[in-house]
Design a protein around this motif. Sequence first.
Motif, PDB file in Angstrom:
ATOM      1  N   UNK A   5       0.828  -1.212   0.000  1.00 52.42           N
ATOM      2  CA  UNK A   5       0.000   0.000   0.000  1.00 52.42           C
ATOM      3  C   UNK A   5       0.859   1.258   0.000  1.00 52.42           C
ATOM      4  N   UNK A   6       1.997   1.219   0.694  1.00 49.92           N
ATOM      5  CA  UNK A   6       2.871   2.392   0.742  1.00 49.92           C
ATOM      6  C   UNK A   6       3.625   2.559  -0.565  1.00 49.92           C
ATOM      7  N   UNK A   7       4.040   1.460  -1.190  1.00 51.51           N
ATOM      8  CA  UNK A   7       4.680   1.546  -2.505  1.00 51.51           C
ATOM      9  C   UNK A   7       3.691   2.125  -3.513  1.00 51.51           C
ATOM     10  N   UNK A   8       2.435   1.739  -3.395  1.00 52.71           N
ATOM     11  CA  UNK A   8       1.402   2.276  -4.283  1.00 52.71           C
ATOM     12  C   UNK A   8       1.261   3.792  -4.078  1.00 52.71           C
ATOM     13  N   UNK A   9       1.408   4.263  -2.850  1.00 55.67           N
ATOM     14  CA  UNK A   9       1.346   5.700  -2.599  1.00 55.67           C
ATOM     15  C   UNK A   9       2.528   6.418  -3.263  1.00 55.67           C
ATOM     16  N   UNK A  10       3.677   5.772  -3.271  1.00 53.82           N
ATOM     17  CA  UNK A  10       4.843   6.334  -3.964  1.00 53.82           C
ATOM     18  C   UNK A  10       4.551   6.433  -5.454  1.00 53.82           C
ATOM     19  N   UNK A  11       3.987   5.379  -6.029  1.00 57.20           N
ATOM     20  CA  UNK A  11       3.649   5.351  -7.458  1.00 57.20           C
ATOM     21  C   UNK A  11       2.668   6.466  -7.794  1.00 57.20           C
ATOM     22  N   UNK A  12       1.643   6.632  -6.980  1.00 61.42           N
ATOM     23  CA  UNK A  12       0.654   7.686  -7.222  1.00 61.42           C
ATOM     24  C   UNK A  12       1.280   9.070  -7.145  1.00 61.42           C
ATOM     25  N   UNK A  13       2.228   9.252  -6.230  1.00 59.91           N
ATOM     26  CA  UNK A  13       2.912  10.535  -6.112  1.00 59.91           C
ATOM     27  C   UNK A  13       3.800  10.783  -7.322  1.00 59.91           C
ATOM     28  N   UNK A  14       4.510   9.751  -7.775  1.00 64.24           N
ATOM     29  CA  UNK A  14       5.284   9.877  -9.011  1.00 64.24           C
ATOM     30  C   UNK A  14       4.398  10.395 -10.137  1.00 64.24           C
TER      31      UNK A  14
END
Length: 329
Positions: free
Chosen positions: A128-137
């Motif tokens: 879930x946190x990696x997904x938040x990084x992806x969304x921020x990218x």
Amino acid sequence: MSKMRFNSVDHPHRRYNPLTGQWIIVSPHRTERPWRGIIDEKPLPVTLPNYDKHCFLCPNNPRASGDINPDYQDVYLFENDYPALLPEHVDIISADNPLFKIEPVSGICRVLCFSPDHSKTLPELPLAQIRRVIDTWNAQIEALGQRYIWVQVFENKGEMMGCSQPHPHGQIWASDFLPDELARKDERLRQYYRQQGSSLLMDYVEAERKSGSRTVVETDDWLAVVPYWAAWPFETMLLPKSHIRRMSELTQAQRDDLAVAIKKLTSRYDNLFQCAFPYSMGWHFAPFFKPQRDTHSAPQKHDIDHWQLHALFYPPLLRSSSVRKFMVG
């Protein structure tokens, strides 16, 4: 004198990189040469705290600039205190001598902390946190792409890659120029698309899926391979298996699966030598284009169908966690 039958495992040869137009020399037989250096040095165990009061990037801590980080609980994005590019436009007087060309550049540099946890790199974060990084990218790429032709999302992981802060983070640089590597790649992809009528990297994905010999990770929507033209020992390329020109075109399911692919790939790296594996990683995708100054003319259309989103991982290690590959010669 009869010629020897070529064997790609034993015989030196060159491999063509269609993304750059350059040839890479491959000398596989040299792995058999005597090696008297360190073969397998076990890394010293390093246990980092979840919070470090001396870290410039941890929540609530002062940065080198004197600014105080908020008590962030998620990803944290801020303007780089020591940016490589500045947003101000300046005038430069061109030199008369053609050997001393110069031109102004402008841009924005930002830092992205992946989480408040000082101890956890990307493979150690929950999906879930990696997904938040992806969304921020993606959000940063789309926002900055409204103003700049190129947005480089990247991570330099580890001291060996020149990372000056141990808190896991990446960077986002937007520039008003297209870097040379991207300009060359854009031209090569466009040329292939015109000649073949298809995307070079989509054709490459299909060829690698059929081969399987260089596949490192494959998920429902993503493929990570050691490129056929790799120059670094553990170099990889991560691509979607469908035609995606920019990160914004990914579906929610593809973004979820990208988090899985990133976690699997970076975990493979860490497990290789039982260390926090260093690398330089960057995303490449279709560039943006500057808005026209003349608002009365029809907007220009830029074809980007030749592009395919992909990430490149360039790790420096060779034989162990401490023996690195040097590009000498």
